[in-house]
Design an enzyme around this catalytic site. Sequence first.
Site, PDB file in Angstrom:
ATOM      1  N   ASN A  43      21.666  66.133  68.342  1.00 51.51           N
ATOM      2  CA  ASN A  43      21.453  64.955  67.492  1.00 51.51           C
ATOM      3  C   ASN A  43      20.253  64.190  68.025  1.00 51.51           C
ATOM      4  OD1 ASN A  43      21.486  62.512  66.151  1.00 51.51           O
ATOM      5  ND2 ASN A  43      23.618  62.051  66.558  1.00 51.51           N
ATOM      6  N   ARG A  64      21.696  67.671  63.568  1.00 48.81           N
ATOM      7  CA  ARG A  64      21.495  66.544  62.683  1.00 48.81           C
ATOM      8  C   ARG A  64      20.063  66.604  62.167  1.00 48.81           C
ATOM      9  NH1 ARG A  64      19.708  60.533  64.346  1.00 48.81           N
ATOM     10  NH2 ARG A  64      19.969  59.516  62.328  1.00 48.81           N
ATOM     11  N   HIS A  70      21.495  57.905  58.111  1.00 55.81           N
ATOM     12  CA  HIS A  70      22.658  57.649  58.974  1.00 55.81           C
ATOM     13  C   HIS A  70      23.970  58.006  58.260  1.00 55.81           C
ATOM     14  CE1 HIS A  70      20.012  54.333  60.979  1.00 55.81           C
ATOM     15  NE2 HIS A  70      19.866  55.477  61.607  1.00 55.81           N
ATOM     16  N   GLY A 129      21.489  50.589  65.783  1.00 50.08           N
ATOM     17  CA  GLY A 129      20.967  51.225  66.975  1.00 50.08           C
ATOM     18  C   GLY A 129      19.472  50.988  67.028  1.00 50.08           C
ATOM     19  N   ARG A 149      10.659  49.737  63.875  1.00 51.97           N
ATOM     20  CA  ARG A 149      10.338  49.706  62.443  1.00 51.97           C
ATOM     21  C   ARG A 149      10.568  48.316  61.867  1.00 51.97           C
ATOM     22  NH1 ARG A 149      14.010  54.768  61.116  1.00 51.97           N
ATOM     23  NH2 ARG A 149      14.630  54.428  63.275  1.00 51.97           N
ATOM     24  N   LEU A 167      17.948  46.323  72.993  1.00 51.51           N
ATOM     25  CA  LEU A 167      18.544  45.005  72.812  1.00 51.51           C
ATOM     26  C   LEU A 167      19.074  44.435  74.113  1.00 51.51           C
ATOM     27  CD1 LEU A 167      19.128  42.969  70.505  1.00 51.51           C
ATOM     28  CD2 LEU A 167      21.459  43.863  70.465  1.00 51.51           C
ATOM     29  N   GLU A 187      28.783  60.905  65.721  1.00 51.99           N
ATOM     30  CA  GLU A 187      28.071  61.795  64.811  1.00 51.99           C
ATOM     31  C   GLU A 187      28.194  63.244  65.253  1.00 51.99           C
ATOM     32  OE1 GLU A 187      24.228  59.462  63.232  1.00 51.99           O
ATOM     33  OE2 GLU A 187      24.479  59.337  65.402  1.00 51.99           O
TER      34      GLU A 187
END
Length: 402
Positions: A9, A92, A181, A208, A239, A281, A382
């Site tokens: 992934n 993925r 996602h 995320g 982004r 973060l 995931e």
Amino acid sequence: MKARILVLNAGSSSLKFQLLQMPAEQTICKGSAERLGSENGLLVVQNSGKEWEEELGAADHQRALHRVAQILSEMEVSQNTDDPGIQAVGHRVVHGGAEFSSTTEVTENVKTQIRKLSALAPLHNPRNLEGILLAEALFPKALQVAVFDTAFHRSIPDRARFYAIPMELTESEGIQVYGFHGTSHKYVYEQIAPKLDKASRVISLHLGNGCSATAIQAGRSVDHSLGFTPSDGLIMGTRSGDIDFGIIFYLTEKLGYSQEQVNTMLNRESGLLGLTGFTDLRDIQQAADAGNTSCQLAMEMMAYRIRKYIGAYTAAMNGLDALIFTAGMGTHSAELRSMVCAELDVFGIQLDQTLNNLPAKGNRAIHQADSRVQIWVIPTDEELEIARQTYHLLKAGPSEEA
């Protein structure tokens, strides 16, 4: 039918891998490479009850993939008759366009389509393809399977899927909302679906390095914040999210930026990085707590943008029954969750601060007892969802799509 399945992934700044025994869903080995593309890449691996960390330095996805390959080789996963080793590798793939609506065996044609769609997902599809090529070389006898992020969002109705541009472009070029996602949103929704009515209205927040919001009604995606490419909507690690497209013309025509420079700016130099100089973060929160006004503003902007989407999707579904926080920031940042839920009592969203501040561990409710809307923290998996879909295809027998 038992099978050992490897899942790869690749995210915009991360690479997760997991080796599972199916259908028991038993994890043999797993790990994640984080902060890829920065100067302090880190690989965390869990195997046989042990966990260790490796510094990757200024590593990119390719270097991280090669290290993962080494680790799996050191485990001596064999390919002999008695021990079939890894029987399938599930990948993925972020953008499947209009070509792929379900899990698909990787063929030369599929790889070609993934490569073509890289223009629409430049931070993801090239890295997804790197993983496929490496896995083909490392495990030549294994079935390679692509699981597309966009598949879950094929249920979005035309009124939310189409842009107000000349319809011939929508029809001839496929310019529309694809959504991303999807594997994560599908997984976390299914975790709380048994606790909800079948017609329940849910907003899933995947927060995320890449961020997205999905409106889910009766188990189907009905709207989504990311669009034609994974660059729309919420503020993300690098982004910009929503932006007035007139700014692009101003940058190119007035300030002399090239199209490539603008594309790089909006995809790789904006978002939290552009606002603060950080993409993680944890670093931003630490700096904000120390009084950094740029970091404080960035967190306020991010939370405000998320609240706007919650309001919009609640209106679109004529109500809200549950709110889900998932992915790295959504799972681990109690402060961000608190900022998002502030002043949303008009929608019946009432956060329990004590529950919210508890250390993150597993699926947990963080709403007050009398809250009309359930609020959940659900760590996404995931890799498990990809393994399930890969195993299903392996058991049923592969068939090529597109």
